[in-house]
Design an enzyme around this catalytic site. Structure first.
Site, PDB file in Angstrom:
ATOM      1  N   HIS A 226      38.696  38.379  39.851  1.00  0.00           N
ATOM      2  CA  HIS A 226      39.817  38.017  40.614  1.00  0.00           C
ATOM      3  C   HIS A 226      40.972  38.522  39.964  1.00  0.00           C
ATOM      4  CE1 HIS A 226      41.899  34.955  43.350  1.00  0.00           C
ATOM      5  NE2 HIS A 226      42.736  34.988  42.321  1.00  0.00           N
ATOM      6  N   GLU A 227      41.178  38.116  38.777  1.00  0.00           N
ATOM      7  CA  GLU A 227      42.513  38.504  38.061  1.00  0.00           C
ATOM      8  C   GLU A 227      42.475  40.049  37.876  1.00  0.00           C
ATOM      9  OE1 GLU A 227      44.449  36.159  38.132  1.00  0.00           O
ATOM     10  OE2 GLU A 227      43.061  34.434  38.270  1.00  0.00           O
TER      11      GLU A 227
HETATM   12 ZN   LIG Z   1      44.781  34.835  42.638  1.00  0.00          ZN
END
Ligand SMILES: [Zn+2]
Length: 605
Positions: free
Chosen positions: A394-395
């Site tokens: 995600h990051e």
């Molecule tokens: Zn995010």
């Protein structure tokens, strides 16, 4: 638990350097930082001298913008450095001082530039249009200038804007009161946790207990949490109403049709995007009803209550990842994005862009942060589990979005709006979901991954749209002169909640008060973006996974676009028209397909 049994977190100094981010490429040491800080502080003082030049001609206008942006760019760099330093150990007094100093530097910068936008909007419209067509100096700033000046019709005279600015603290009081009550003053009762220990309820403890596998534990947490909010329900209706009134007031004095139009207009998002979302989610509510009914069946509960919606239905999987193995998995999961994308992910791993493990005083959670002239750093609090692997990709999605944007756009377009930000991160989560389903044949792992996806979809697309509908109702009621009393809010919320979850869930009376504890209702039309972003990401990931190179290229072009065009146009070019419902329909089709798979697997387990 005895004190010596509690796992001690390492201090910052005890963490292996390889697991920390390397900030020396930003500033080699504190002396370098301090020298730059002082130079910027001086440069900021000179910004007021630029005032009064914008009308003089295109060359002057371009020169002012260049000077201004050069200072902002340098200021952002010291700001990012200080805030990353601060987050790695918030208890460190030197870091606190560093962060405090840069925050006040940013405030000084903003106040020194308060004249700029009003002065730009005051330049005669026809003249400015001509300049943008003729002047080669202004061309690189055309979209930026058009973005600012498109708000012209909604800006009042300088005297009126100043008056409103002076009133802004007072107008924000309702929202502050809610934060104070919710974050500081509210005291929750003592409850019993999974191990039979008594524990004082808090927001954090509630989030844990509501996921308990013991029905009594989550029921008690639910009842006790809401009993506390209910004691203050009239106060909480008043703070929320005050906040809604502020939005409506602000929109009306700035000549908008509605608070919604005003809020969406900040990112140039047409209200059609909002309407398409609400329409499509409502049309697909039977899928949510089917999913919660399946949850009831698998959990073997005679009744499914609102407090039964967060407990895991497939148990913990046997999957565990160290950071080292997670990096390898991430590279495999993201390989469908092509060798170029993958090479930058490798750079992120090799160049210490990631602050991996937890230490004393480190900021909790995870984020991607940086600016045009720094690497897109990532803060994690690594745990050896699947959830952390999802957080990593995600990051990484945010960081790669930043990387592609800063390497393909000039500084003025080197950022992106919140509306498109979560699409890049959630696309990666979807790619990881696909990869895991393809890679692990173990049925329990398959079921866990599918459930992770389905719960994510439920919490993001369905739940945030429910919030968005309620937010819209609040503003419309107030605009129509209807009082926003606690009774009115709770009865409307309960009705909406029943509509969303259907007959399979008992709408416990407590849930009527849920609106009273959601901070996002104070954010001014923010939540709908979670839902649109997740659905768009779902659709984009399917396209990338289909192996269609054109779709992958279109996706990479979105990552490279930054703020060089309006968010809605950027997404259109990536293949998603967010003013229509098609992208939502295809996301729901994916949800249904995976729900079918999950249902079949659950029957076999
Ligand atoms: Zn995010």
């Amino acid at each position: 638990m005895l004190a010596d049994e509690i796992k001690q977190l390492p201090t910052r100094a005890e963490v292996a350097p390889a697991l920390t981010w390397d900030l020396t490429p930003i500033f080699s040491d504190l002396t370098a930082f301090n020298d730059e800080f002082k130079a910027i502080d001086d440069a900021i003082k000179g910004l007021a001298d630029l005032q009064g030049q914008l009308e003089q001609g295109p060359k002057q206008l371009a020169a002012v913008i260049e000077t201004m942006m050069a200072v902002i760019r340098r200021a952002e760099k010291v700001y990012v450095y200080a805030s990353l330093k601060h987050d790695q150990d918030t208890g460190d007094a030197d870091n606190q001082a560093l962060s405090g100093r840069t925050q006040s530097l940013m405030t000084r910068l903003q106040s020194q530039l308060a004249w700029f936008e009003p002065e730009l909007m005051a330049v005669d419209e026809t003249t400015l249009k001509q300049w943008l067509t003729d002047s080669s100096e202004l061309k690189p700033y055309a979209h930026y200038i058009e973005s600012v000046t498109s708000q012209r019709a909604h800006v009042l005279t300088p005297a009126a804007e100043q008056l409103l600015a002076q009133a802004s603290d007072a107008l924000g009081a309702s929202s502050n009161t809610f934060s104070m009550l919710n974050d500081a003053d509210l005291e929750f009762p003592i409850v019993t946790d999974d191990d039979g220990q008594t524990v004082q309820l808090s927001q954090g403890v509630y989030d844990q207990l509501i996921q308990s596998t013991q029905p009594e534990v989550r029921k008690m947490a639910f009842k006790q949490l809401y009993s506390t909010y209910h004691q203050f329900i009239h106060t909480l209706a008043s703070t929320l109403a005050g906040n809604v009134k502020t939005h409506n007031f602000d929109a009306s004095v700035h000549h908008y049709d509605s608070a919604r139009q005003a809020a969406l207009n900040r990112n140039h998002i047409p209200v059609a995007v909002y309407d398409a979302l609400v329409t499509s989610v409502n049309a697909h509510l039977p899928l949510l009803h089917r999913y919660v009914a399946l949850r009831k069946k698998i959990l073997q509960l005679p009744e499914l209550h609102m407090y039964d919606l967060y407990t895991p239905i497939t148990g913990e999987p046997q999957l565990s990842y160290t950071f080292e193995t997670a990096k390898a998995e991430a590279l495999k999961a993201l390989a469908v994005l092509g060798p170029d994308y993958l090479s930058h992910v490798q750079t992120a791993f090799d160049s210490r862009w990631i602050d991996v493990v937890e230490n004393k005083g480190k900021r909790s959670g995870a984020y991607s942060g940086g600016m045009y002239d720094t690497a897109p750093y990532m803060l994690l609090n690594w745990q050896d589990n699947l959830e952390s692997l999802f957080t990593l990709v995600h990051e990484m999605g945010h960081s790669m979005h930043s990387y592609y944007t800063t390497h393909n756009q000039p500084y003025q377009y080197g950022d992106y709006s919140i509306f498109v930000a979560e699409i890049a991160s959630t696309t990666n989560e979807n790619l990881l979901t696909d990869y895991l389903l393809k890679t692990y044949s173990d049925k329990r792992v398959q079921a866990f991954v599918l459930n992770h996806y389905l719960d994510g979809f439920k919490g993001t697309v369905f739940r945030q749209t429910q919030f968005a509908e309620f937010e819209q109702w609040l503003h419309e009621q107030d605009a129509a002169g209807e009082p926003l009393t606690a009774d009115a809010l709770s009865s409307a919320y309960l009705k909406l909640n029943q509509h969303y979850y259907g007959d399979a869930v008992i709408s416990d009376p407590e849930i009527a008060d849920e609106w009273s504890r959601i901070p996002h209702f104070y954010y001014n039309y923010y939540v709908y973006q979670y839902a649109t972003g997740f659905a768009a990401a779902n659709t984009l990931a399917s396209g990338i996974n289909s192996g269609d190179d054109a779709k992958r290229e279109a996706y990479l072009n979105y990552l490279k676009s930054g703020s060089s065009a309006d968010p809605i146009d950027v997404m259109k070019r990536a293949g998603v028209d967010m003013t229509q419902t098609d992208y939502l329909d295809s996301a729901f089709a994916e949800f249904e397909r995976r729900l079918d798979q999950f249902e079949a697997l659950a029957a076999e387990l």
